[in-house]
Design a protein around this motif. Structure first.
Motif, PDB file in Angstrom:
ATOM      1  N   GLN A  22       8.546  -4.192   1.028  1.00  0.00           N
ATOM      2  CA  GLN A  22       8.527  -3.625  -0.229  1.00  0.00           C
ATOM      3  C   GLN A  22       9.269  -2.677  -1.035  1.00  0.00           C
ATOM      4  O   GLN A  22      10.259  -1.013   0.143  1.00  0.00           O
ATOM      5  N   LEU A  24      10.106   0.927  -3.197  1.00  0.00           N
ATOM      6  CA  LEU A  24      10.330   2.126  -3.465  1.00  0.00           C
ATOM      7  C   LEU A  24      10.833   3.125  -4.693  1.00  0.00           C
ATOM      8  O   LEU A  24      11.445   2.017  -4.650  1.00  0.00           O
ATOM      9  N   ASP A  25      10.220   3.825  -5.329  1.00  0.00           N
ATOM     10  CA  ASP A  25      11.049   4.348  -5.877  1.00  0.00           C
ATOM     11  C   ASP A  25      11.851   5.879  -5.050  1.00  0.00           C
ATOM     12  O   ASP A  25      10.958   6.345  -3.617  1.00  0.00           O
ATOM     13  N   GLU A  27      11.347   8.324  -5.349  1.00  0.00           N
ATOM     14  CA  GLU A  27      10.491  10.020  -5.651  1.00  0.00           C
ATOM     15  C   GLU A  27       9.374   9.828  -4.144  1.00  0.00           C
ATOM     16  O   GLU A  27       8.514  10.831  -3.568  1.00  0.00           O
ATOM     17  N   ASN A  28       9.538   8.247  -3.729  1.00  0.00           N
ATOM     18  CA  ASN A  28       8.798   8.507  -2.320  1.00  0.00           C
ATOM     19  C   ASN A  28       9.123   8.049  -1.245  1.00  0.00           C
ATOM     20  O   ASN A  28       8.594   8.146  -0.188  1.00  0.00           O
ATOM     21  N   LEU A  29      10.456   9.069  -1.160  1.00  0.00           N
ATOM     22  CA  LEU A  29      11.230   9.420   0.195  1.00  0.00           C
ATOM     23  C   LEU A  29      10.842  10.475   0.159  1.00  0.00           C
ATOM     24  O   LEU A  29      11.539  11.742  -0.423  1.00  0.00           O
ATOM     25  N   ASP A  30      10.398  10.717   1.301  1.00  0.00           N
ATOM     26  CA  ASP A  30       9.953  12.285   1.995  1.00  0.00           C
ATOM     27  C   ASP A  30      10.902  13.199   2.098  1.00  0.00           C
ATOM     28  O   ASP A  30      12.020  12.649   3.220  1.00  0.00           O
ATOM     29  N   TRP A  32      14.071  13.703   0.294  1.00  0.00           N
ATOM     30  CA  TRP A  32      15.113  13.325  -0.287  1.00  0.00           C
ATOM     31  C   TRP A  32      15.557  14.092  -1.376  1.00  0.00           C
ATOM     32  O   TRP A  32      16.570  14.153  -1.502  1.00  0.00           O
ATOM     33  N   ARG A  82      18.483   0.685  -4.572  1.00  0.00           N
ATOM     34  CA  ARG A  82      16.589   0.942  -4.641  1.00  0.00           C
ATOM     35  C   ARG A  82      16.374   0.558  -3.448  1.00  0.00           C
ATOM     36  O   ARG A  82      16.570   0.804  -2.161  1.00  0.00           O
ATOM     37  N   GLU A 275      13.071   8.646   8.172  1.00  0.00           N
ATOM     38  CA  GLU A 275      12.183   9.670   7.888  1.00  0.00           C
ATOM     39  C   GLU A 275      11.479   9.756   9.365  1.00  0.00           C
ATOM     40  O   GLU A 275      10.966   8.729   9.719  1.00  0.00           O
ATOM     41  N   ARG A 323       9.418   6.546   9.201  1.00  0.00           N
ATOM     42  CA  ARG A 323      10.126   5.315   8.168  1.00  0.00           C
ATOM     43  C   ARG A 323      11.000   5.433   8.565  1.00  0.00           C
ATOM     44  O   ARG A 323      12.095   6.042   8.449  1.00  0.00           O
TER      45      ARG A 323
END
Length: 340
Positions: A22, A24-25, A27-30, A32, A82, A275, A323
């Motif tokens: 999958q 992700l962007d 901005e989806n990484l907690d 970052w 990515r 994460e 994750r």
């Protein structure tokens, strides 16, 4: 625990990994935005020149120019990579470290537990003597002893970590690293304690295993022998004191910036976003620069916590979810998606 793999070309040339992916962007990484991206880039550069696949080579050249500020390092990762999740979370994160132990170049009444150099007849992949046989003297008298330690439990955990620093009686510090294994698969002593009913899963940690084995005396040493895997060492004479131990790529690893992974799913040398949840959560960009016998699966990683007792105490209690997110060159990342 950490092997010198010579599979860089194969691993880094993979265009598909055997698990669902999958994209992700960033901005989806907690977390970052709050990481030290330049520190991660420094770790990435330690092994980047070993990545020889066509899509990695130009990125590694650009990485050196991005190593100026945190902003330029962050821009480098966001522009050319990515984030990809391989396999379904939750991940399992554990920790490892480089022990510092007292030892001797010769056997003495105090130092009577050997670590061995690799036997010359042992071939990669060959099944050799198991742990119990070696501990009972299968290699005795051959002059393969690299050093002698004072405690059998510390000797066992040095093998689990795969590297260490040994302080000799004259004050010299000898660095030792992985030189090979006996061909047997790793078996968890902690899982065996759970199976026997002496401990619950939440009670098992490196510290508890040490304490329990010591309390049990000879029965405790027999418990260690349920793990048939045995690690051989070599001296690392040219490794500077300020550098970390040697990982699976043949280069030094970095405290809290290097992880051991399963190379069947995560290419060695690739950046990975960690994460890790639990009592001491981590949100950091690290680099997949090591492997381990117990590190299996796409959402599995062992975080390197550094050298010495404090690092060992921190690493020994880590068994947390979260994750594990792989950063791949853009074309390689999108090649993992199913067609249509």
């Amino acid at each position: 625990m950490r092997g010198l793999l010579r599979l860089f070309g194969f691993l880094c040339a993979m265009t598909a990994l055997p698990a669902p992916a999958q994209i992700l962007d960033f901005e989806n990484l907690d977390g970052w935005d709050g990481d030290d991206h330049r520190a991660a880039l420094v770790s990435f550069l330690e092994t980047c020149d070993l990545l020889t696949a066509p899509d990695w080579v130009p990125l590694c050249r650009l990485a050196a120019d991005a190593n100026k500020t945190d902003a330029s390092a962050r821009a480098f990762f966001e522009l050319f990579f990515r984030p990809v999740i391989i396999g379904p979370p939750p991940a399992l994160f554990t920790g490892y470290y480089e022990p510092e132990l007292d030892g001797s170049p010769v056997r003495t009444p105090r130092f009577s537990w050997p670590i061995y150099r690799r036997p010359p007849e042992l071939q990669d992949g060959q099944t050799f003597y198991d742990r119990a046989s070696i501990e009972n003297g299968a290699l005795r008298g051959r002059g393969l002893e690299l050093a002698w330690l004072e405690d059998p439990v510390d000797t066992y955990f040095l093998q689990i970590q795969g590297s260490g620093r040994i302080r000799m009686p004259d004050g010299r510090v000898v660095r030792v690293g992985y030189a090979g294994r006996n061909g047997f698969a790793y078996k968890s002593v902690g899982q065996e304690m759970i199976r026997r009913g002496t401990h619950r899963p939440d009670q098992v940690s490196a510290q508890e295993i040490r304490s329990y084995v010591r309390q049990m005396g000879d029965a405790g040493l027999d418990l260690l022998n349920i793990n048939p895997s045995y690690i051989f060492f070599r001296k690392l004479a040219d490794l500077p004191a300020e550098k970390g131990p040697i990982g699976a790529m043949g280069r030094s690893i970095t405290t809290l910036r290097s992880v051991a992974i399963d190379p069947a799913y995560t290419p060695l040398g690739a950046p990975v976003w960690v994460e890790k949840n639990g009592d001491n959560p981590i949100r950091a960009l690290m680099v997949a620069q090591d492997t381990g016998g117990a590190i299996k699966g796409p959402q599995r990683a062992d975080i390197f916590y550094g050298t010495g007792l404090a690092a060992g105490n921190a690493a020994g209690t880590v068994k947390d979810g979260g994750r594990l997110i792989l950063l791949l060159p853009i074309d390689r990342a999108y090649a993992l998606l199913p067609e249509g």
